[in-house]
Enzyme design. Structure first.
Site, PDB file in Angstrom:
ATOM      1  N   TYR A  70       0.827  -1.213   0.000  1.00 28.76           N
ATOM      2  CA  TYR A  70       0.000   0.000   0.000  1.00 28.76           C
ATOM      3  C   TYR A  70       0.860   1.260   0.000  1.00 28.76           C
ATOM      4  CZ  TYR A  70      -4.275  -2.557   0.018  1.00 28.76           C
ATOM      5  OH  TYR A  70      -5.308  -3.369  -0.389  1.00 28.76           O
ATOM      6  N   ASN A 105     -12.550   3.205  -7.144  1.00 29.52           N
ATOM      7  CA  ASN A 105     -11.145   3.580  -6.973  1.00 29.52           C
ATOM      8  C   ASN A 105     -10.885   4.127  -5.581  1.00 29.52           C
ATOM      9  OD1 ASN A 105     -10.908   2.817  -9.618  1.00 29.52           O
ATOM     10  ND2 ASN A 105     -10.980   4.913 -10.429  1.00 29.52           N
ATOM     11  N   ASP A 107      -8.245   6.190  -5.088  1.00 29.91           N
ATOM     12  CA  ASP A 107      -7.504   7.453  -5.200  1.00 29.91           C
ATOM     13  C   ASP A 107      -8.496   8.616  -5.134  1.00 29.91           C
ATOM     14  OD1 ASP A 107      -7.360   6.580  -8.656  1.00 29.91           O
ATOM     15  OD2 ASP A 107      -8.592   8.193  -7.843  1.00 29.91           O
ATOM     16  N   HIS A 122     -14.997   1.524  -2.206  1.00 29.49           N
ATOM     17  CA  HIS A 122     -13.924   0.681  -1.663  1.00 29.49           C
ATOM     18  C   HIS A 122     -12.926   1.441  -0.817  1.00 29.49           C
ATOM     19  CE1 HIS A 122     -14.791  -2.260  -5.208  1.00 29.49           C
ATOM     20  NE2 HIS A 122     -15.645  -2.377  -4.222  1.00 29.49           N
ATOM     21  N   CYS A 134     -10.734   0.066  17.206  1.00 30.41           N
ATOM     22  CA  CYS A 134     -10.932   0.021  18.679  1.00 30.41           C
ATOM     23  C   CYS A 134     -11.817   1.147  19.204  1.00 30.41           C
ATOM     24  CB  CYS A 134      -9.566   0.052  19.375  1.00 30.41           C
ATOM     25  SG  CYS A 134      -8.621   1.556  19.045  1.00 30.41           S
ATOM     26  N   CYS A 157      -1.591   1.518  16.329  1.00 28.17           N
ATOM     27  CA  CYS A 157      -2.684   2.411  16.750  1.00 28.17           C
ATOM     28  C   CYS A 157      -2.275   3.093  18.061  1.00 28.17           C
ATOM     29  CB  CYS A 157      -3.946   1.574  16.965  1.00 28.17           C
ATOM     30  SG  CYS A 157      -5.288   2.455  17.781  1.00 28.17           S
ATOM     31  N   CYS A 160      -4.728   1.493  20.997  1.00 27.30           N
ATOM     32  CA  CYS A 160      -4.780   0.098  21.495  1.00 27.30           C
ATOM     33  C   CYS A 160      -3.572  -0.716  21.080  1.00 27.30           C
ATOM     34  CB  CYS A 160      -6.050  -0.577  20.963  1.00 27.30           C
ATOM     35  SG  CYS A 160      -5.918  -0.997  19.211  1.00 27.30           S
ATOM     36  N   GLY A 197     -14.063   2.394 -17.318  1.00 27.30           N
ATOM     37  CA  GLY A 197     -12.794   1.860 -16.829  1.00 27.30           C
ATOM     38  C   GLY A 197     -12.903   0.791 -15.763  1.00 27.30           C
ATOM     39  N   THR A 198     -13.895  -0.096 -15.903  1.00 33.86           N
ATOM     40  CA  THR A 198     -13.945  -1.207 -14.952  1.00 33.86           C
ATOM     41  C   THR A 198     -14.129  -2.528 -15.687  1.00 33.86           C
ATOM     42  OG1 THR A 198     -15.014  -2.139 -12.995  1.00 33.86           O
ATOM     43  CG2 THR A 198     -16.435  -0.902 -14.501  1.00 33.86           C
TER      44      THR A 198
HETATM   45  C1  BV8 Z   1     -17.844  -8.676  -0.235  1.00 37.53           C
HETATM   46  C2  BV8 Z   1      -9.887  -1.867  -2.571  1.00 37.53           C
HETATM   47  C3  BV8 Z   1     -18.915 -10.025   1.306  1.00 37.53           C
HETATM   48  C4  BV8 Z   1      -8.627  -2.508  -2.106  1.00 37.53           C
HETATM   49  C5  BV8 Z   1     -11.008  -3.573  -3.924  1.00 37.53           C
HETATM   50  C6  BV8 Z   1     -17.766 -15.006  -6.510  1.00 37.53           C
HETATM   51  C7  BV8 Z   1     -18.703 -14.312  -7.255  1.00 37.53           C
HETATM   52  C8  BV8 Z   1     -19.030 -13.011  -6.952  1.00 37.53           C
HETATM   53  C9  BV8 Z   1     -18.417 -12.361  -5.876  1.00 37.53           C
HETATM   54  C10 BV8 Z   1     -17.473 -13.050  -5.153  1.00 37.53           C
HETATM   55  C11 BV8 Z   1     -17.141 -14.364  -5.462  1.00 37.53           C
HETATM   56  N1  BV8 Z   1     -16.180 -14.747  -4.587  1.00 37.53           N
HETATM   57  C12 BV8 Z   1     -15.919 -13.732  -3.735  1.00 37.53           C
HETATM   58  C13 BV8 Z   1     -16.707 -12.709  -4.054  1.00 37.53           C
HETATM   59  C14 BV8 Z   1     -16.766 -11.436  -3.402  1.00 37.53           C
HETATM   60  C15 BV8 Z   1     -15.621 -10.529  -3.832  1.00 37.53           C
HETATM   61  C16 BV8 Z   1     -15.471 -10.483  -5.328  1.00 37.53           C
HETATM   62  O1  BV8 Z   1     -16.195  -9.805  -6.011  1.00 37.53           O
HETATM   63  N2  BV8 Z   1     -14.507 -11.269  -5.831  1.00 37.53           N
HETATM   64  C17 BV8 Z   1     -14.333 -11.322  -7.268  1.00 37.53           C
HETATM   65  C18 BV8 Z   1     -12.895 -11.037  -7.621  1.00 37.53           C
HETATM   66  C19 BV8 Z   1     -14.783 -12.679  -7.751  1.00 37.53           C
HETATM   67  N3  BV8 Z   1     -16.022  -9.222  -3.366  1.00 37.53           N
HETATM   68  C20 BV8 Z   1     -15.696  -8.850  -2.112  1.00 37.53           C
HETATM   69  O2  BV8 Z   1     -15.017  -9.519  -1.363  1.00 37.53           O
HETATM   70  C21 BV8 Z   1     -16.292  -7.546  -1.657  1.00 37.53           C
HETATM   71  N4  BV8 Z   1     -16.893  -7.764  -0.372  1.00 37.53           N
HETATM   72  O3  BV8 Z   1     -18.350  -9.287  -1.127  1.00 37.53           O
HETATM   73  O4  BV8 Z   1     -18.139  -8.869   1.055  1.00 37.53           O
HETATM   74  C22 BV8 Z   1     -19.494  -9.837   2.610  1.00 37.53           C
HETATM   75  C23 BV8 Z   1     -20.863  -9.683   2.696  1.00 37.53           C
HETATM   76  C24 BV8 Z   1     -21.404  -9.543   3.939  1.00 37.53           C
HETATM   77  C25 BV8 Z   1     -20.587  -9.536   5.078  1.00 37.53           C
HETATM   78  C26 BV8 Z   1     -19.206  -9.671   4.960  1.00 37.53           C
HETATM   79  C27 BV8 Z   1     -18.642  -9.811   3.710  1.00 37.53           C
HETATM   80  C28 BV8 Z   1     -15.227  -6.480  -1.507  1.00 37.53           C
HETATM   81  C29 BV8 Z   1     -14.669  -6.144  -2.860  1.00 37.53           C
HETATM   82  C30 BV8 Z   1     -13.757  -4.932  -2.748  1.00 37.53           C
HETATM   83  C31 BV8 Z   1     -12.315  -5.364  -2.849  1.00 37.53           C
HETATM   84  N5  BV8 Z   1     -11.456  -4.173  -2.850  1.00 37.53           N
HETATM   85  N6  BV8 Z   1     -10.274  -2.450  -3.868  1.00 37.53           N
HETATM   86  C32 BV8 Z   1      -7.453  -2.039  -2.911  1.00 37.53           C
HETATM   87  O5  BV8 Z   1      -7.619  -1.232  -3.866  1.00 37.53           O
HETATM   88  O6  BV8 Z   1      -6.341  -2.462  -2.570  1.00 37.53           O
HETATM   89  S1  BV8 Z   1     -11.411  -4.209  -5.421  1.00 37.53           S
HETATM   90  C33 BV8 Z   1     -10.331  -3.661  -6.646  1.00 37.53           C
HETATM   91  O7  BV8 Z   1     -10.544  -4.461  -7.793  1.00 37.53           O
HETATM   92  C34 BV8 Z   1     -10.596  -2.283  -7.158  1.00 37.53           C
HETATM   93  O8  BV8 Z   1     -10.963  -1.386  -6.172  1.00 37.53           O
HETATM   94  C35 BV8 Z   1     -11.724  -2.480  -8.127  1.00 37.53           C
HETATM   95  O9  BV8 Z   1     -12.936  -2.257  -7.530  1.00 37.53           O
HETATM   96  C36 BV8 Z   1     -11.692  -3.941  -8.409  1.00 37.53           C
HETATM   97  C37 BV8 Z   1     -11.754  -4.273  -9.866  1.00 37.53           C
HETATM   98  O10 BV8 Z   1     -10.865  -3.515 -10.456  1.00 37.53           O
HETATM   99  P1  BV8 Z   1     -11.334  -2.486 -11.629  1.00 37.53           P
HETATM  100  O11 BV8 Z   1     -11.536  -1.167 -11.029  1.00 37.53           O
HETATM  101  O12 BV8 Z   1     -12.418  -3.012 -12.481  1.00 37.53           O
HETATM  102  O13 BV8 Z   1     -10.005  -2.539 -12.351  1.00 37.53           O
HETATM  103  P2  BV8 Z   1      -9.481  -3.735 -13.203  1.00 37.53           P
HETATM  104  O14 BV8 Z   1      -8.020  -3.697 -13.128  1.00 37.53           O
HETATM  105  O15 BV8 Z   1     -10.216  -4.993 -12.877  1.00 37.53           O
HETATM  106  O16 BV8 Z   1      -9.978  -3.303 -14.653  1.00 37.53           O
HETATM  107  C38 BV8 Z   1      -9.532  -2.087 -15.184  1.00 37.53           C
HETATM  108  C39 BV8 Z   1     -10.384  -1.866 -16.406  1.00 37.53           C
HETATM  109  O17 BV8 Z   1     -10.000  -0.617 -16.978  1.00 37.53           O
HETATM  110  C40 BV8 Z   1     -10.174  -2.920 -17.475  1.00 37.53           C
HETATM  111  O18 BV8 Z   1     -11.429  -3.336 -17.971  1.00 37.53           O
HETATM  112  C41 BV8 Z   1      -9.401  -2.173 -18.564  1.00 37.53           C
HETATM  113  O19 BV8 Z   1      -9.728  -2.609 -19.876  1.00 37.53           O
HETATM  114  C42 BV8 Z   1      -9.879  -0.782 -18.375  1.00 37.53           C
HETATM  115  N7  BV8 Z   1      -8.971   0.265 -18.831  1.00 37.53           N
HETATM  116  C43 BV8 Z   1      -7.617   0.221 -18.944  1.00 37.53           C
HETATM  117  N8  BV8 Z   1      -7.160   1.405 -19.396  1.00 37.53           N
HETATM  118  C44 BV8 Z   1      -8.259   2.209 -19.581  1.00 37.53           C
HETATM  119  C45 BV8 Z   1      -9.404   1.489 -19.232  1.00 37.53           C
HETATM  120  N9  BV8 Z   1     -10.647   2.001 -19.302  1.00 37.53           N
HETATM  121  C46 BV8 Z   1     -10.762   3.267 -19.750  1.00 37.53           C
HETATM  122  N10 BV8 Z   1      -9.706   4.039 -20.098  1.00 37.53           N
HETATM  123  C47 BV8 Z   1      -8.448   3.540 -20.041  1.00 37.53           C
HETATM  124  N11 BV8 Z   1      -7.404   4.305 -20.399  1.00 37.53           N
HETATM  125 ZN    ZN Z   2      -6.822   0.813  18.016  1.00 30.49          ZN
END
Ligand code: BV8
Ligand code: ZN
Length: 258
Positions: A70, A105, A107, A122, A134, A157, A160, A197-198
């Site tokens: 990070y 995102n 950022d 996110h 805490c 922290c 804690c 962009g997702t």
């Molecule tokens: C939750 C923060 C449950 C951290 C991120 C099976 C099926 C469905 C779901 C799941 C499953 N198994 C597990 C899950 C749940 C899981 C999930 O979805 N997994 C996936 C991978 C299968 N989700 C979670 O865990 C979420 N929480 O479900 O909780 C729960 C419920 C109740 C109680 C407790 C728990 C949490 C998900 C959040 C994770 N954190 N980010 C960090 O940044 O370090 S996710 C991270 O990846 C990003 O933030 C972003 O959201 C995500 C995907 O990335 P994208 O933004 O789409 O970027 P990516 O690289 O994938 O794609 C970029 C795109 O841009 C491409 O298409 C490319 O072509 C395009 N591009 C490139 N250049 C350009 C462009 N577009 C335009 N212009 C350009 N120039």
């Molecule tokens: Zn703490």
């Protein structure tokens, strides 16, 4: 660059809409030099899968590795500037003053570009919190108040002594309910959802375009390649957002001057 007629059609759809909502992913920040989530793992990080780093388990297993990943990404985000794609989305507010940008995102480039309301599904990579929350959800900790004991571990922290962590949503963690609820409301209320962009791979954020369509909206996808969302996008602008969104804005301006 997409066919000018297609861009004109997209501009007209947006211009005649009552409510427009925007959903962005890492691709909108790519032209600012912020690696997308899948290529955030270049060089040093090439051997790790983000879903192996962006989880509470990974942090427990190797706090220093995750903290350093990070720190590496925060440095890139700090040095990044908004690109013409972020700026065009902010300029949409000239036509839709109440526009809200929903972003995956971590950022703050939408804010820097001038978007007034940005919903972060996110979290925010520049913020830190206590790993134990805490003082309640979320116990934000200013890095200057954190306790630095050694370079071999994250800071602690001040309340804690647990490690502090980035204030982002990891895989397996719930999204901030207020942010996600707002995103659902906006998705169900809009006539046009611009999806920029997702890859549409991460849930529940990836379900928002489908919610919009079920509520009668059309989806416009801005992405150089096909994604999990493309199948139900009415229009697909196959270009980098920093190149094509300013052209959409020019068309909107012409429609508004006519
Ligand atoms: C939750 C923060 C449950 C951290 C991120 C099976 C099926 C469905 C779901 C799941 C499953 N198994 C597990 C899950 C749940 C899981 C999930 O979805 N997994 C996936 C991978 C299968 N989700 C979670 O865990 C979420 N929480 O479900 O909780 C729960 C419920 C109740 C109680 C407790 C728990 C949490 C998900 C959040 C994770 N954190 N980010 C960090 O940044 O370090 S996710 C991270 O990846 C990003 O933030 C972003 O959201 C995500 C995907 O990335 P994208 O933004 O789409 O970027 P990516 O690289 O994938 O794609 C970029 C795109 O841009 C491409 O298409 C490319 O072509 C395009 N591009 C490139 N250049 C350009 C462009 N577009 C335009 N212009 C350009 N120039
Ligand atoms: Zn703490």
């Amino acid at each position: 660059m997409p066919d000018p007629k297609l861009i004109e059609d997209v501009a007209r759809e947006i211009y005649t809409a009552n409510h427009v909502t925007v959903l962005t992913g890492a691709g909108v920040s790519k032209e600012s030099g912020v690696p997308t989530f899948r290529d955030a793992l270049d060089g040093l990080w090439a051997k790790y899968d983000p879903q192996q780093l962006a989880t509470p388990q990974a942090f427990k297993r190797d706090p220093k590795l995750v903290w350093d990943w990070y720190e590496y990404r925060r440095k890139i985000a700090r040095e990044a500037k908004p690109n013409p794609g972020h700026i065009a989305l902010a300029q949409l507010e000239q036509f839709f003053p109440s526009l809200e940008v929903i972003t995956q995102n971590v950022d703050d480039l939408h804010e820097q570009a001038g978007s007034s309301t940005v919903i972060h599904l996110h979290g925010n990579i520049a913020r830190n919190k206590c790993f134990r929350n805490c003082q309640g959800v979320s116990t934000l900790v200013d890095i200057s108040d954190a306790v630095h004991k050694s370079d071999d571990e994250p800071p602690h922290c001040p309340h804690c002594d647990a490690y502090i962590r980035p204030d982002v949503v990891w895989f397996g963690e719930s999204l901030p309910s207020q942010a996600f609820d707002r995103a659902v409301t906006l998705s169900e209320r809009c006539d046009v959802m611009l999806v920029v962009g997702t890859s549409g791979m991460v849930h529940p954020a990836a379900s928002l375009p489908l919610l919009a369509i079920k509520a009668g909206a059309i989806v416009v996808e801005v992405n150089p390649v096909d994604t999990a969302i493309s199948g139900y996008a009415r229009y697909k602008l196959r270009a980098p957002s920093g190149e094509v969104l300013p052209i959409v804005l020019q068309h909107l301006q012409r429609l508004s001057d006519a």
